[in-house]
Scaffold this motif. Sequence first.
Motif, PDB file in Angstrom:
ATOM      1  N   TYR A 241       0.810  -1.215   0.000  1.00 16.32           N
ATOM      2  CA  TYR A 241       0.000   0.000   0.000  1.00 16.32           C
ATOM      3  C   TYR A 241       0.843   1.266   0.000  1.00 16.32           C
ATOM      4  N   LEU A 242       2.170   1.138   0.133  1.00 16.49           N
ATOM      5  CA  LEU A 242       3.018   2.326   0.190  1.00 16.49           C
ATOM      6  C   LEU A 242       3.556   2.692  -1.190  1.00 16.49           C
TER       7      LEU A 242
ATOM      8  N   ARG B 268       9.397   0.571  -9.693  1.00 18.14           N
ATOM      9  CA  ARG B 268       8.200   0.898 -10.457  1.00 18.14           C
ATOM     10  C   ARG B 268       7.974   2.403 -10.470  1.00 18.14           C
ATOM     11  N   ALA B 269       7.196   2.856 -11.434  1.00 18.74           N
ATOM     12  CA  ALA B 269       6.905   4.287 -11.531  1.00 18.74           C
ATOM     13  C   ALA B 269       6.032   4.738 -10.374  1.00 18.74           C
ATOM     14  N   GLY B 270       5.220   3.838  -9.843  1.00 19.24           N
ATOM     15  CA  GLY B 270       4.322   4.153  -8.744  1.00 19.24           C
ATOM     16  C   GLY B 270       3.484   2.947  -8.397  1.00 19.24           C
ATOM     17  N   GLN B 271       2.636   3.100  -7.393  1.00 23.03           N
ATOM     18  CA  GLN B 271       1.796   2.011  -6.938  1.00 23.03           C
ATOM     19  C   GLN B 271       0.740   1.682  -7.981  1.00 23.03           C
ATOM     20  N   VAL B 272       0.579   0.415  -8.268  1.00 25.33           N
ATOM     21  CA  VAL B 272      -0.471  -0.040  -9.178  1.00 25.33           C
ATOM     22  C   VAL B 272      -1.826   0.177  -8.501  1.00 25.33           C
ATOM     23  N   ALA B 273      -2.851   0.432  -9.297  1.00 17.88           N
ATOM     24  CA  ALA B 273      -4.193   0.665  -8.758  1.00 17.88           C
ATOM     25  C   ALA B 273      -4.625  -0.488  -7.854  1.00 17.88           C
TER      26      ALA B 273
ATOM     27  N   ALA C  80     -10.827   8.007  -2.823  1.00 24.77           N
ATOM     28  CA  ALA C  80     -10.143   7.444  -3.982  1.00 24.77           C
ATOM     29  C   ALA C  80      -8.754   6.935  -3.628  1.00 24.77           C
ATOM     30  N   SER C  81      -8.520   6.695  -2.341  1.00 25.18           N
ATOM     31  CA  SER C  81      -7.193   6.273  -1.890  1.00 25.18           C
ATOM     32  C   SER C  81      -6.751   5.011  -2.611  1.00 25.18           C
ATOM     33  N   ASN C  82      -5.456   4.974  -2.946  1.00 24.76           N
ATOM     34  CA  ASN C  82      -4.867   3.789  -3.553  1.00 24.76           C
ATOM     35  C   ASN C  82      -4.099   2.980  -2.522  1.00 24.76           C
ATOM     36  N   ALA C  83      -4.283   3.305  -1.243  1.00 21.93           N
ATOM     37  CA  ALA C  83      -3.608   2.583  -0.166  1.00 21.93           C
ATOM     38  C   ALA C  83      -4.600   1.601   0.455  1.00 21.93           C
ATOM     39  N   ILE C  84      -4.744   1.617   1.784  1.00 19.25           N
ATOM     40  CA  ILE C  84      -5.689   0.716   2.449  1.00 19.25           C
ATOM     41  C   ILE C  84      -7.039   1.428   2.480  1.00 19.25           C
ATOM     42  N   GLN C  85      -7.957   0.992   1.655  1.00 19.89           N
ATOM     43  CA  GLN C  85      -9.193   1.740   1.448  1.00 19.89           C
ATOM     44  C   GLN C  85     -10.042   1.821   2.706  1.00 19.89           C
ATOM     45  N   SER C  86     -10.111   0.746   3.478  1.00 17.59           N
ATOM     46  CA  SER C  86     -10.947   0.774   4.679  1.00 17.59           C
ATOM     47  C   SER C  86     -10.403   1.772   5.691  1.00 17.59           C
TER      48      SER C  86
END
Length: 450
Positions: A138-139, A148-153, A332-338
């Motif tokens: 999630y980081l 990687r360029a960034g966190q995958v969705a 719309a967080s791409n980390a831990i949604q809950s």
Amino acid sequence: MARELRLNAFAMNCVGHQAHGQWRHPRDRSSEYRTLQYWVELARLLERGKFDGLFLADVLGVYDVYEGGPETALREAVQAPVNDPLLIIPSMAQATEHLGFAVTCNLSHEPPLPFARRMTTLDHLTEGRIGWNVVTGYLESGAKGAGRAGQVAHDVRYDIAEEFMQIQYGLWERSWEDGAVRRDREVGVFTDPSRVHRVHHDGEYFSIAAIHLCEPSPQRTPVLYQAGSSPKGTAFAARHAECVFVGGNDPARMREDVARLRALAAQNGRAPGDILVFALATVVTAATDEEAEARFAEYQGYVSEAGTLAMMSGWAGVDLSKPREAQASAAASNAIQSVAAAIAGPSAPADRRVGRPVGLGGGGPAIVGGPGRVADELQAWAEEADIDGFNLAYVVMPETFADIVEHLIPELQRRGAYKTHYAPGTYREKLFGAGPRLGSRHPAAAYRAD
């Protein structure tokens, strides 16, 4: 008849896991995490208390969302520095006989074949006492650190995880048949090549053709943990997990989540007993209620609110140092949604001073009292939420677990709510009372060659 509880100790190969600021406490030894003696002593303590397992968390990356950088996390030892959790397990396994080890590994940054080899090696070295907490990460800092360029969705990460699991099942369950290893000195055949198979997978995210590098271990596939709570994560757990780690402070709502998980598992052809559910909790206990309350008050004086907010910002993918109106992206967080929804979304409480309660174990309930009071609360929580046990976070290491072993475990045993001896066999056999391998209802069974 009392429901028999299962207990894991929840820790991490670092200083500040989920009790930030406690490294300053004069009795805390968590800064000794770099030594094998520290971990071996902990493992022996947990086995003396008949703990089911040591659940080792992990992250790849630093918590650099809070105030736009890693300074707070580094200053406060917020899961940094952090060492590799896999490397401490063999020494702990050698010092114990029964304790299980569930280790967190982020599949988003793992090549399938080397990962399969590491887990099989650990299963051999522990004689079948290894589990894997399946996470997708999630980081953002972790993704960038992995090249990687960034966190995958978020949801795509679970699609990748589905493919990754298919490959692991092929390597662990299919590549080497039972009986492939003959060790026949007279004939001169160690392995029968006709019983070893190349695993082929050509998917959207992975393409491999490989023979597993290891001979079959006692469990083949490690005991599978999972902690996703989003719709995608829950669906993934219902298909793959044997043990599910849940969080929250409302047992009635948790019961709804557990029922939803078990219903999804049934849709996948699995039985209710195929999944054990563990809830996060922090227990502070002593000989009497008064002593435990005094200890808890003492601990509160060491909580680092800034450190805890830095951790929570990383969890949520939202900078909690900013005013609420700057957190509109939480949904719309791409980390831990809950976590994003709970602490930064529109339904979150107006009081932003959320760091202090979470700073004593990570956001689950803090249960404080003598053995009787704590046992009452744990049993009531398990009944109301319909869970099987708890992942117990620590405040001061190893004091928290030593107090549990000395005071709480005997009380639970007296009530018939906790085992007095370990069952024989592997980690899976101890947890489920069946064979060492995944059962026929698990999707891994379809990959077997025999």
